[in-house]
Motif scaffolding. Structure first.
Motif, PDB file in Angstrom:
ATOM      1  N   THR A  36       0.817  -1.228   0.000  1.00 32.53           N
ATOM      2  CA  THR A  36       0.000   0.000   0.000  1.00 32.53           C
ATOM      3  C   THR A  36       0.842   1.265   0.000  1.00 32.53           C
ATOM      4  OG1 THR A  36      -0.140  -0.100   2.419  1.00 32.53           O
ATOM      5  CG2 THR A  36      -1.921  -1.142   1.155  1.00 32.53           C
ATOM      6  N   SER A  37       2.099   1.182   0.472  1.00 33.80           N
ATOM      7  CA  SER A  37       2.955   2.375   0.464  1.00 33.80           C
ATOM      8  C   SER A  37       4.402   1.934   0.601  1.00 33.80           C
ATOM      9  CB  SER A  37       2.591   3.318   1.621  1.00 33.80           C
ATOM     10  OG  SER A  37       2.854   2.707   2.874  1.00 33.80           O
ATOM     11  N   PHE A  38       5.292   2.808   0.096  1.00 34.19           N
ATOM     12  CA  PHE A  38       6.726   2.588   0.300  1.00 34.19           C
ATOM     13  C   PHE A  38       7.423   3.941   0.150  1.00 34.19           C
ATOM     14  CE2 PHE A  38      11.083   1.722  -0.920  1.00 34.19           C
ATOM     15  CZ  PHE A  38      11.445   0.751   0.000  1.00 34.19           C
ATOM     16  N   GLU A  39       8.198   4.313   1.157  1.00 30.07           N
ATOM     17  CA  GLU A  39       8.905   5.601   1.129  1.00 30.07           C
ATOM     18  C   GLU A  39      10.305   5.397   1.696  1.00 30.07           C
ATOM     19  OE1 GLU A  39       8.581  10.159   2.938  1.00 30.07           O
ATOM     20  OE2 GLU A  39       7.057   8.640   3.418  1.00 30.07           O
ATOM     21  N   ARG A  40      11.312   5.774   0.886  1.00 33.88           N
ATOM     22  CA  ARG A  40      12.683   5.683   1.374  1.00 33.88           C
ATOM     23  C   ARG A  40      13.039   6.952   2.122  1.00 33.88           C
ATOM     24  NH1 ARG A  40      16.508   2.329   1.192  1.00 33.88           N
ATOM     25  NH2 ARG A  40      15.430   0.965  -0.294  1.00 33.88           N
ATOM     26  N   LEU A  41      13.552   6.811   3.331  1.00 36.46           N
ATOM     27  CA  LEU A  41      13.882   7.938   4.204  1.00 36.46           C
ATOM     28  C   LEU A  41      15.361   8.270   4.190  1.00 36.46           C
ATOM     29  CD1 LEU A  41      11.693   6.883   7.274  1.00 36.46           C
ATOM     30  CD2 LEU A  41      11.054   8.346   5.335  1.00 36.46           C
ATOM     31  N   GLY A  42      16.165   7.490   3.559  1.00 35.68           N
ATOM     32  CA  GLY A  42      17.601   7.682   3.507  1.00 35.68           C
ATOM     33  C   GLY A  42      18.260   6.399   3.050  1.00 35.68           C
ATOM     34  N   ASP A  43      19.589   6.403   3.118  1.00 38.48           N
ATOM     35  CA  ASP A  43      20.308   5.221   2.663  1.00 38.48           C
ATOM     36  C   ASP A  43      20.019   3.994   3.527  1.00 38.48           C
ATOM     37  OD1 ASP A  43      21.408   6.686   0.656  1.00 38.48           O
ATOM     38  OD2 ASP A  43      23.282   7.135   1.743  1.00 38.48           O
ATOM     39  N   ARG A  44      19.642   4.208   4.814  1.00 40.60           N
ATOM     40  CA  ARG A  44      19.518   3.078   5.724  1.00 40.60           C
ATOM     41  C   ARG A  44      18.166   3.027   6.405  1.00 40.60           C
ATOM     42  NH1 ARG A  44      25.167   2.328   8.835  1.00 40.60           N
ATOM     43  NH2 ARG A  44      23.949   0.551   9.517  1.00 40.60           N
ATOM     44  N   ALA A  45      17.179   3.711   5.843  1.00 37.83           N
ATOM     45  CA  ALA A  45      15.861   3.716   6.474  1.00 37.83           C
ATOM     46  C   ALA A  45      14.778   3.834   5.409  1.00 37.83           C
ATOM     47  CB  ALA A  45      15.744   4.862   7.477  1.00 37.83           C
ATOM     48  N   PHE A  46      13.628   3.194   5.682  1.00 38.79           N
ATOM     49  CA  PHE A  46      12.474   3.314   4.796  1.00 38.79           C
ATOM     50  C   PHE A  46      11.220   2.956   5.599  1.00 38.79           C
ATOM     51  CE2 PHE A  46      13.818  -1.099   4.391  1.00 38.79           C
ATOM     52  CZ  PHE A  46      12.645  -1.813   4.452  1.00 38.79           C
ATOM     53  N   GLU A  47      10.072   3.369   5.046  1.00 36.69           N
ATOM     54  CA  GLU A  47       8.777   3.002   5.592  1.00 36.69           C
ATOM     55  C   GLU A  47       8.007   2.231   4.537  1.00 36.69           C
ATOM     56  OE1 GLU A  47       6.619   6.331   7.040  1.00 36.69           O
ATOM     57  OE2 GLU A  47       8.060   6.802   8.635  1.00 36.69           O
ATOM     58  N   ASN A  49     -17.347 -18.126   5.511  1.00 39.42           N
ATOM     59  CA  ASN A  49     -17.594 -17.657   4.145  1.00 39.42           C
ATOM     60  C   ASN A  49     -17.370 -16.151   4.029  1.00 39.42           C
ATOM     61  OD1 ASN A  49     -18.523 -20.223   3.012  1.00 39.42           O
ATOM     62  ND2 ASN A  49     -20.287 -19.935   4.369  1.00 39.42           N
ATOM     63  N   GLY A  50     -16.324 -15.662   4.683  1.00 41.55           N
ATOM     64  CA  GLY A  50     -16.079 -14.235   4.672  1.00 41.55           C
ATOM     65  C   GLY A  50     -14.614 -13.886   4.523  1.00 41.55           C
ATOM     66  N   THR A  51     -14.311 -12.572   4.634  1.00 37.87           N
ATOM     67  CA  THR A  51     -12.961 -12.052   4.455  1.00 37.87           C
ATOM     68  C   THR A  51     -12.656 -11.054   5.562  1.00 37.87           C
ATOM     69  OG1 THR A  51     -13.064 -12.306   2.054  1.00 37.87           O
ATOM     70  CG2 THR A  51     -11.411 -10.793   2.909  1.00 37.87           C
ATOM     71  N   SER A  52     -11.424 -11.079   6.050  1.00 36.84           N
ATOM     72  CA  SER A  52     -10.932 -10.081   7.006  1.00 36.84           C
ATOM     73  C   SER A  52      -9.652  -9.490   6.452  1.00 36.84           C
ATOM     74  CB  SER A  52     -10.675 -10.708   8.381  1.00 36.84           C
ATOM     75  OG  SER A  52     -11.875 -11.152   8.970  1.00 36.84           O
ATOM     76  N   THR A  53      -9.393  -8.224   6.830  1.00 37.04           N
ATOM     77  CA  THR A  53      -8.239  -7.523   6.279  1.00 37.04           C
ATOM     78  C   THR A  53      -7.341  -7.034   7.404  1.00 37.04           C
ATOM     79  OG1 THR A  53      -9.525  -6.790   4.367  1.00 37.04           O
ATOM     80  CG2 THR A  53      -7.470  -5.619   4.830  1.00 37.04           C
ATOM     81  N   LEU A  54      -6.059  -7.280   7.236  1.00 38.72           N
ATOM     82  CA  LEU A  54      -5.031  -6.776   8.145  1.00 38.72           C
ATOM     83  C   LEU A  54      -4.235  -5.709   7.404  1.00 38.72           C
ATOM     84  CD1 LEU A  54      -3.017  -6.864  10.603  1.00 38.72           C
ATOM     85  CD2 LEU A  54      -1.817  -8.682   9.337  1.00 38.72           C
ATOM     86  N   THR A  55      -4.061  -4.542   8.033  1.00 39.05           N
ATOM     87  CA  THR A  55      -3.205  -3.506   7.452  1.00 39.05           C
ATOM     88  C   THR A  55      -2.178  -3.082   8.498  1.00 39.05           C
ATOM     89  OG1 THR A  55      -4.685  -1.716   8.142  1.00 39.05           O
ATOM     90  CG2 THR A  55      -5.035  -2.651   5.946  1.00 39.05           C
ATOM     91  N   TYR A  56      -1.005  -2.697   7.995  1.00 37.10           N
ATOM     92  CA  TYR A  56       0.034  -2.193   8.917  1.00 37.10           C
ATOM     93  C   TYR A  56       0.994  -1.323   8.106  1.00 37.10           C
ATOM     94  CZ  TYR A  56       3.128  -5.718   6.905  1.00 37.10           C
ATOM     95  OH  TYR A  56       3.877  -6.467   6.036  1.00 37.10           O
ATOM     96  N   ARG A  57       1.701  -0.444   8.848  1.00 38.69           N
ATOM     97  CA  ARG A  57       2.764   0.357   8.260  1.00 38.69           C
ATOM     98  C   ARG A  57       3.929   0.324   9.232  1.00 38.69           C
ATOM     99  NH1 ARG A  57       4.204   5.906   8.049  1.00 38.69           N
ATOM    100  NH2 ARG A  57       2.475   6.407   9.473  1.00 38.69           N
ATOM    101  N   ALA A  58       5.140   0.101   8.713  1.00 40.96           N
ATOM    102  CA  ALA A  58       6.302  -0.093   9.573  1.00 40.96           C
ATOM    103  C   ALA A  58       7.479   0.723   9.053  1.00 40.96           C
ATOM    104  CB  ALA A  58       6.690  -1.566   9.633  1.00 40.96           C
ATOM    105  N   ARG A  59       8.388   1.035   9.973  1.00 43.40           N
ATOM    106  CA  ARG A  59       9.620   1.789   9.629  1.00 43.40           C
ATOM    107  C   ARG A  59      10.814   0.892   9.975  1.00 43.40           C
ATOM    108  NH1 ARG A  59       9.924   7.107  12.655  1.00 43.40           N
ATOM    109  NH2 ARG A  59       8.495   7.767  10.997  1.00 43.40           N
ATOM    110  N   VAL A  60      11.767   0.852   9.043  1.00 43.28           N
ATOM    111  CA  VAL A  60      13.002   0.104   9.236  1.00 43.28           C
ATOM    112  C   VAL A  60      14.152   1.087   9.199  1.00 43.28           C
ATOM    113  CG1 VAL A  60      14.526  -1.699   8.342  1.00 43.28           C
ATOM    114  CG2 VAL A  60      12.036  -1.979   8.186  1.00 43.28           C
ATOM    115  N   GLN A  61      14.999   1.044  10.219  1.00 44.97           N
ATOM    116  CA  GLN A  61      16.155   1.932  10.282  1.00 44.97           C
ATOM    117  C   GLN A  61      17.345   1.118  10.780  1.00 44.97           C
ATOM    118  OE1 GLN A  61      15.401   5.608  12.234  1.00 44.97           O
ATOM    119  NE2 GLN A  61      17.424   6.447  11.854  1.00 44.97           N
ATOM    120  N   ASN A  62      18.356   0.960   9.911  1.00 46.56           N
ATOM    121  CA  ASN A  62      19.538   0.180  10.262  1.00 46.56           C
ATOM    122  C   ASN A  62      20.667   1.084  10.720  1.00 46.56           C
ATOM    123  OD1 ASN A  62      18.279  -2.244   9.528  1.00 46.56           O
ATOM    124  ND2 ASN A  62      18.792  -1.898   7.342  1.00 46.56           N
TER     125      ASN A  62
END
Length: 473
Positions: A396-407, A460-473
Motif C-alpha cells: 500500500t505504500s513505500f517511502e525511502r527515508l535515507g540510505d539506511r531507512a524506509f517506511e 464464508n467471509g474475508t478479514s483484512t489486516l493492514t500495517y505500516r512499519a519503519r526500518v532503520q539500520n
C-alpha cells in the motif's frame, strides 16, 4: 584363479585343541540360555547373551559362535553365575571358511580334479595333488604337472586344519580361569552397531477433533546375525557416540521384509537417567536383514486444535502483490498427563481423518515427524495446506527515508470459504529494530525478528489486516 571349489560336507568341531594347558570349547546357539536386546534409536544395541559352559579347573578357551559381526570388542563384559571365574583375554575371529582359505589348507594334499566333457556334459573326477596357488593353480595329475587346468577342484570333506579350525561365521574367543571344574552360566554383554528402532504412529482424527494415537515400533536388523527368542527392550533418547562401525554388508539375496506383531499395551516406560526405557515384555526373533514392527501403546481421546497460518506473507519492501496462497495447516495437541500417560519417542505420525458420519473411509491427512516429547509437551504437526483458507497481500505504500531507512505499508486480505469461522496467524519476519507505526490489529512479538497477528475470519467471509512499519539500520 580360473577354478571353482565345491565342498561335500561341513563339520564344526566342538571340542578343540587349544593352547598348551588350555581346554578349548565351542559354544554354539544350542548352549544359549537367554538373550536380551536393548535397542537404541541411533543404530546401537546392547546385547546380553547368556550361555551355559562346562568349565575345567584352570585355563578355558571358549569360542562363542553366532554373535553380531559388528560387535564392539572394547564394550565386551563377561559375567559368571559362579565365583572364582575370571576373564583373562578376549578376541574376535573373522569368518575364514572360504574357497581361498580352504585351498591354502590343501596345498601339498590330495584333492579331486573335476572336468566336464564338452559334448556329453559328463563329469570326471580324478585324484590330484595341489602343489601351489601362487600366480595360479598348479596341480600334479597322473604324473604330469598341470598349470591352470580348465577344470575345478573339489574336496571330499573339510580338511584337518594345520593350526586353528576354519569357521563359517565370526566368533568371539574368550579365555577364562576357573578355580574348579564346574558348569557355569556366562553372560556376555556387548554393544553392537547395525540394530535400530524408530517409533511410527497412526493417528485417527475424529470429526469432533479428538485423536486416537497408536504407537508402533519398527525394528531394523541390518546385520547378518540372527537374534532368536530375544527379550526386547527399547531406549528412547539420544546417547553420545564417539566411534561408529562401517556400514554393514548385507547378506546376498537378503530382501527387506515386514512382520507385524500385535501385543497388549506395553508397561509404562521406566525413567533411566535422562532417557526412558520401554520393557516391551515381548520375545522376538530378528532374522538377518529383517524389518519387524510391534505394537507399543495406545492413547485415546486426545483433544486437538487446528491452526492456520501464513508464514512470510507479511513483508517489508517485497513485491507489490503476493498471492493468493493457501494457509499452512497444523494439528496441535498436548501429550496428555493422565493415568495412561506415556512419553512419546521421536518418530513419524501419520494422520487419518474421518469424514462426517456415513461419508465412507477415513482419508490420509498428512504426516510429520516429532521429537522426543515428554508428558505435557505440545506437539505441532504440519499437515500441508488448507484448501479453503487463502490470503492475498498488496503493497500500500513505500517511502525511502535515507540510505539506511524506509517506511513500508501492506494490506493482507484473508478469505475463509469454510462454513465456520476460523482464526488465522499472519507471521512476519522483519529486520531487528523494525517499528510498527500503524496496524489494524495488535501484534505479538514472538522473537526479535518475528511478529504475529491473529486474524479472526468469519464463515464464508474475508478479514483484512493492514500495517505500516519503519526500518532503520
Amino acid at each position: 584363479m580360473n577354478f571353482r571349489l565345491s565342498t561335500a560336507a561341513l563339520a564344526l568341531s566342538v571340542f578343540l585343541a587349544g593352547p598348551a594347558g588350555a581346554v578349548e570349547r565351542s559354544l554354539a546357539s544350542e548352549a544359549q540360555r537367554g538373550l536380551t536386546l536393548t535397542v537404541y534409536q541411533n543404530g546401537l544395541a546392547l546385547v546380553h547373551d547368556r550361555r551355559w559352559a562346562p568349565l575345567v579347573a584352570g585355563r578355558n578357551t571358549l569360542q562363542i559362535e553366532e554373535i553380531s559381526e559388528q560387535a564392539i570388542l572394547g564394550s565386551l563384559r563377561v559375567y559368571s553365575s559362579e565365583s572364582g571365574v575370571d576373564l583373562v583375554d578376549r578376541s574376535l575371529r573373522a569368518a575364514d571358511l572360504n574357497p581361498v582359505r580352504l585351498l591354502e589348507e590343501m596345498v601339498g594334499r590330495n584333492v579331486l580334479y573335476v572336468t566336464t566333457h564338452p559334448e556329453t556334459g559328463e563329469e570326471t573326477a580324478r585324484s590330484a595333488r595341489l602343489l601351489s596357488l601362487h600366480g595360479g593353480l598348479v596341480i600334479e595329475l597322473e604324473g604330469r604337472v598341470e598349470i591352470n587346468p580348465p577344470g575345478r577342484i573339489a574336496l571330499e570333506a573339510l580338511p584337518e586344519p594345520h593350526e586353528q579350525p576354519l569357521r563359517a561365521t565370526r566368533s568371539l574367543e574368550i579365555t577364562l580361569d576357573s578355580t574348579e571344574a564346574r558348569p557355569a552360566e556366562l553372560t556376555l554383554g556387548y554393544l553392537t552397531d547395525g540394530l535400530t528402532w524408530q517409533a511410527d504412529y497412526v493417528a485417527d482424527l475424529a470429526p469432533d477433533g479428538t485423536l486416537d494415537l497408536a504407537a508402533h515400533v519398527t525394528l531394523d536388523n541390518s546385520l547378518r546375525t540372527r537374534f532368536a527368542f530375544a527379550d526386547l527392550r527399547l531406549v528412547a533418547g539420544d546417547v553420545s557416540r564417539k566411534s561408529f562401525a562401517p556400514p554393514p554388508i548385507m547378506a546376498r539375496g537378503q530382501a527387506e521384509s515386514m512382520a507385524v506383531m500385535d501385543s497388549a499395551m506395553a508397561p509404562a516406560p521406566v525413567e533411566a537417567g535422562d532417557r526412558y526405557l520401554y520393557d516391551t515384555g515381548l520375545e522376538i526373533t530378528l532374522e538377518p536383514g529383517e524389518r519387524k514392527q510391534v505394537a507399543l501403546f495406545e492413547l485415546t481421546d486426545i483433544t486437538t486444535e487446528r491452526r492456520y497460518s501464513f508464514d512470510g506473507l507479511a513483508t517489508l519492501g517485497g513485491p507489490d502483490e503476493v498471492g493468493p496462497m493457501q494457509a499452512n495447516l497444523e494439528l496441535v495437541f498436548e501429550n496428555p498427563a493422565r493415568e495412561d500417560e506415556r512419553p512419546l519417542p521421536a518418530g513419524i505420525i501419520r494422520v487419518y481423518e474421518a469424514l462426517d458420519e456415513g461419508e465412507g473411509q477415513p482419508i490420509f491427512a498428512g504426516e510429520a515427524g516429532i521429537d522426543h516429547t515428554a508428558v505435557g509437551g505440545e506437539i505441532e504437526l504440519s499437515l500441508g495446506r488448507a484448501f479453503d483458507i487463502t490470503a492475498l497481500a498488496r503493497r500500500t505504500s513505500f517511502e525511502r527515508l535515507g540510505d539506511r531507512a524506509f517506511e513500508s505499508g501492506q494490506e493482507i486480505q484473508v478469505t475463509n470459504a469454510k462454513s465456520e469461522p476460523v482464526e488465522v496467524q499472519v507471521i512476519g519476519r522483519f529486520p531487528r529494530g523494525t517499528e510498527i507505526l500503524e496496524e489494524s490489529l495488535p501484534h505479538e512479538q514472538t522473537t526479535a525478528e518475528r511478529l504475529t497477528w491473529t486474524v479472526s475470519v468469519p464463515a464464508n467471509g474475508t478479514s483484512t489486516l493492514t500495517y505500516r512499519a519503519r526500518v532503520q539500520n
